[in-house]
Scaffold this motif. Structure first.
Motif, mmCIF file in Angstrom:
data_model
loop_
_atom_site.group_PDB
_atom_site.id
_atom_site.type_symbol
_atom_site.label_atom_id
_atom_site.label_comp_id
_atom_site.label_asym_id
_atom_site.label_seq_id
_atom_site.Cartn_x
_atom_site.Cartn_y
_atom_site.Cartn_z
ATOM 1 N N CYS A 65 0.675 -1.148 0.117
ATOM 2 C CA CYS A 65 -0.213 0.058 -0.002
ATOM 3 C C CYS A 65 0.729 1.297 -0.057
ATOM 4 O O CYS A 65 0.706 2.495 0.492
ATOM 5 C CB CYS A 65 -0.897 -0.058 1.034
ATOM 6 N N GLY A 66 2.293 0.892 -0.133
ATOM 7 C CA GLY A 66 3.038 2.270 -0.248
ATOM 8 C C GLY A 66 3.697 2.522 0.650
ATOM 9 O O GLY A 66 4.429 3.425 1.251
ATOM 10 N N THR A 67 4.310 1.096 1.518
ATOM 11 C CA THR A 67 5.381 0.879 2.828
ATOM 12 C C THR A 67 6.685 1.490 2.105
ATOM 13 O O THR A 67 6.916 2.780 2.941
ATOM 14 C CB THR A 67 4.737 -0.453 2.953
ATOM 15 N N TRP A 69 7.662 3.541 -0.274
ATOM 16 C CA TRP A 69 7.561 5.215 -0.490
ATOM 17 C C TRP A 69 7.149 6.148 0.366
ATOM 18 O O TRP A 69 8.551 7.056 1.310
ATOM 19 C CB TRP A 69 5.791 5.689 -1.399
ATOM 20 N N SER A 161 -1.313 -5.590 -6.295
ATOM 21 C CA SER A 161 -0.254 -5.141 -6.524
ATOM 22 C C SER A 161 0.572 -6.947 -5.215
ATOM 23 O O SER A 161 1.746 -7.449 -5.950
ATOM 24 C CB SER A 161 0.638 -3.938 -5.492
ATOM 25 N N TYR A 215 -2.770 6.599 -0.304
ATOM 26 C CA TYR A 215 -1.430 6.212 -1.187
ATOM 27 C C TYR A 215 -2.520 7.485 -2.493
ATOM 28 O O TYR A 215 -1.354 7.960 -2.583
ATOM 29 C CB TYR A 215 -1.875 4.735 -1.879
ATOM 30 N N LEU A 219 -0.870 10.749 -4.384
ATOM 31 C CA LEU A 219 0.107 9.742 -5.998
ATOM 32 C C LEU A 219 -0.680 11.382 -6.340
ATOM 33 O O LEU A 219 0.374 12.428 -7.105
ATOM 34 C CB LEU A 219 -0.366 9.296 -6.591
ATOM 35 N N PHE A 256 8.577 7.831 -7.151
ATOM 36 C CA PHE A 256 9.303 6.370 -8.091
ATOM 37 C C PHE A 256 10.046 6.093 -9.009
ATOM 38 O O PHE A 256 10.651 5.296 -9.165
ATOM 39 C CB PHE A 256 7.542 6.071 -8.614
ATOM 40 N N LEU A 259 13.856 7.035 -7.570
ATOM 41 C CA LEU A 259 14.265 5.094 -7.212
ATOM 42 C C LEU A 259 14.129 3.808 -7.536
ATOM 43 O O LEU A 259 15.113 3.125 -7.447
ATOM 44 C CB LEU A 259 13.105 5.221 -5.805
ATOM 45 N N TYR A 289 9.910 -3.699 -5.185
ATOM 46 C CA TYR A 289 9.303 -3.131 -4.784
ATOM 47 C C TYR A 289 8.517 -1.952 -5.429
ATOM 48 O O TYR A 289 8.427 -0.736 -5.056
ATOM 49 C CB TYR A 289 9.869 -2.302 -3.143
ATOM 50 N N ARG A 291 7.047 -1.344 -9.260
ATOM 51 C CA ARG A 291 6.329 -2.067 -9.519
ATOM 52 C C ARG A 291 6.101 -0.831 -10.982
ATOM 53 O O ARG A 291 6.279 -0.522 -11.976
ATOM 54 C CB ARG A 291 5.249 -3.125 -10.383
ATOM 55 N N ARG A 292 4.491 -0.530 -11.538
ATOM 56 C CA ARG A 292 3.994 0.569 -11.083
ATOM 57 C C ARG A 292 3.911 1.939 -10.745
ATOM 58 O O ARG A 292 4.062 2.747 -11.440
ATOM 59 C CB ARG A 292 2.240 0.158 -12.035
#
Ligand code: A3P
Length: 325
Positions: A65-67, A69, A161, A215, A219, A256, A259, A289, A291-292
């Motif tokens: 869920c965005g850990t 990030w 995910s 999340y 964004l 994203f 990184l 970690y 992906r999209r």
């Protein structure tokens, strides 16, 4: 079940075999929450022996869920005095994966490294967990000197995910398997509604100690969320930092695209420090970690029927709570 007076490992070993299981997903139900069997000893050890320090910050989330990030953003925000987010070629986030900057509590404690690693971290410490709010020890959740930052995400994207991630070790896993488990509450970190509502209610009751993030909102407006995070952490950007656009620098460093494209995160094999992650990750290399990094990718993998079903379950479960996805 509550921990008894025996050693955490012994207790965990003794109780694991009695816990309800979802063998297809390697999960056990511990205190009403579905966790990886291998995390149970860690959770027991945390519940029994974790000693927080004033200023500790716990980053909490359901998996996928965005850990990653959130770890990067919180780390970059807290460390900016020593490591400016722009113009520091030695910035840790340029050299190591965010998971090697912020320890994952369950695995670390399960590996017996909890106290050793945590004690060695300088204050204020950052740490991460997938535990439900109900499972957190009182030493964290009833402590006005500990802060919790929570992030969640549309369960449809979370599941897609998780499916893509899990297929690295379980190529036979179908998305429909995860959907079934999510709908009946028995997916990893499930029931999802309990996970979210635990932190949602805590954030309503105590907004100064629990920050609730989404999340999709991050964004949409990452800079505002970085500013919000910095204020919550007691590290607001100064007028000079505002003038210099430091929040924007943090956002860019942790984006994203940035990184994902770093050599360290493109690594196809091996992964970072075993000491912070608890164990080496095997199939879950750094690149896995990233992906999209989008909202709405579920539509490329779920049928409309699957999506409707999951949405309906969530709607029913969140009804009357004041929360909705
Ligand atoms: P997708 O699989 O949908 O791309 P976690 O960090 O909790 O494991 O969550 C992983 C999800 O967050 C993945 O989603 C991953 O691509 C995405 N992600 C990782 N780093 C990100 C970043 N810096 N910004 C936005 N999303 C990111």
């Amino acid at each position: 079940q509550d921990a008894d007076a025996s050693a955490p490992e012994e207790y965990a070993r003794a109780v694991i075999s009695d816990l309800p299981s979802n063998p297809k997903l390697f999960l056990r139900r511990y205190q009403g929450t579905w966790v990886l069997e291998s995390w149970v000893p860690g959770i027991v050890a945390i519940q029994r022996g974790f000693a927080p320090r004033g200023g500790d910050v716990v980053l909490a989330s359901p998996p996928k869920c965005g850990t990653t990030w959130l770890k990067a953003l919180a780390f970059a925000t807290m460390a900016r005095g020593v490591h400016p987010p722009a113009g520091d070629p030695g910035h840790p986030l340029l050299r190591v994966n965010p998971h090697d900057c912020v320890p994952f509590m369950e695995k670390l404690f399960a590996a017996g490294l909890g106290s050793k690693v945590m004690d060695a971290l300088p204050s204020p410490r950052l740490m991460a967990t997938h535990m439900h709010h109900s499972v957190l020890p009182a030493s964290i959740k009833k402590n006005p000197d500990c802060k919790i930052v929570y992030i969640c995400r549309d369960p449809k994207d979370m599941l897609v995910s998780m499916w893509q991630f899990s297929r690295r070790i379980r190529p036979d896993l179908e998305l429909s398997d995860l959907l079934e488990a999510a709908c009946d509450g028995s997916c990893l970190s499930g029931p999802i509604w309990d996970h979210v509502l635990g932190y949602w209610n805590a954030s309503k009751a105590s907004p100064e100690t629990v920050l609730f993030l989404r999340y999709e909102e991050m964004l949409q407006d990452p800079v505002s969320n970085v500013v919000k995070l910095s204020r919550f952490l007691g590290r607001p950007f100064s007028p000079a930092e505002e003038e210099a656009g430091v929040a924007m620098d943090v956002m860019r460093l942790c984006s994203f695209e940035k990184l994902k494209d770093l050599e360290v995160n493109k690594a196809g094999s091996g992964s970072g420090s075993p000491s912070l992650r608890g164990v080496r990750e095997g199939a879950f290399v750094n690149s896995s970690y990233f992906r999209r990094g989008e909202a709405g990718d579920w539509a490329n993998h779920m049928t409309p029927e699957m999506a409707r079903r999951l949405d309906a379950v969530m709607e029913e479960r969140f009804c009357g709570s004041g929360f909705s996805f």
